[in-house]
Design a protein around this motif. Sequence first.
Motif, short mmCIF file in Angstrom:
data_model
loop_
_atom_site.label_atom_id
_atom_site.label_comp_id
_atom_site.label_asym_id
_atom_site.label_seq_id
_atom_site.Cartn_x
_atom_site.Cartn_y
_atom_site.Cartn_z
N GLU A 63 1.17 -0.79 0.10
CA GLU A 63 0.03 -0.19 -0.05
C GLU A 63 1.34 1.21 -0.17
N GLN A 64 0.82 1.94 -0.47
CA GLN A 64 0.29 3.21 -0.85
C GLN A 64 1.00 4.20 1.13
N VAL A 65 2.25 5.01 1.02
CA VAL A 65 2.65 5.39 1.79
C VAL A 65 1.01 6.56 2.28
N TRP A 66 0.82 7.86 1.11
CA TRP A 66 0.13 8.43 1.12
C TRP A 66 -1.12 7.96 1.60
N THR A 67 -1.50 6.67 2.33
CA THR A 67 -2.90 6.59 2.11
C THR A 67 -2.75 5.46 3.45
N SER A 68 -1.88 4.92 3.23
CA SER A 68 -2.09 3.46 4.78
C SER A 68 -1.32 3.96 5.98
N ALA A 69 -0.46 5.48 5.89
CA ALA A 69 0.25 6.82 6.80
C ALA A 69 -0.43 7.86 6.81
N GLY A 70 -1.39 7.73 6.12
CA GLY A 70 -2.93 9.14 6.63
C GLY A 70 -1.76 10.56 5.87
#
Length: 168
Positions: A63-70
């Motif tokens: 998953e992209q950091v964009w979505t996985s880390a908020g």
Amino acid sequence: MDHRALLTDAFGRIQEDVHAALSNLPADALTYRVDEDANSIAWLVWHLTRVQDDHVAGVAGSEQVWTSAGWAERFGLPFPTSEIGYDQPPADVPLVTASTDLLLGYLDAVHARTVEYLQTISESDLDEIVDESFDPPVSRGVRLVSVVSDDLQHVGQAAYVRGVYERR
């Protein structure tokens, strides 16, 4: 030089150059545009980081950091979360008004994830085809080099815009 070290060094240069381009930059410089169709520094840095996040997550199967880390929520942009800026119209550029801290926070998080991933790949992994929609098909190694090339071009553009801003 080991392939992992080489790729880590290349991606590290992107991170270093972005930090240099944003260092001690006045807030209003982030959204400065040379003309109404040009990209701003904030848009360029957001875009190059989105491309790296999207493409590295794609070859890593993560998953992209964009979505996985908020990060998508922190940026609060009026775009779909899948947007990376590719082929975006100039009217969307001024909608990216992120602060230096936000842009660098996201970049550093993506860089850390990229380096983490690079440590897991073998030399033979670089030859694996990851995208058959092109002719010739794209290997993992070619995709990673493509990201480095694209990101370095965009950080160079951001540095240029900074220079124009400072000379005006």
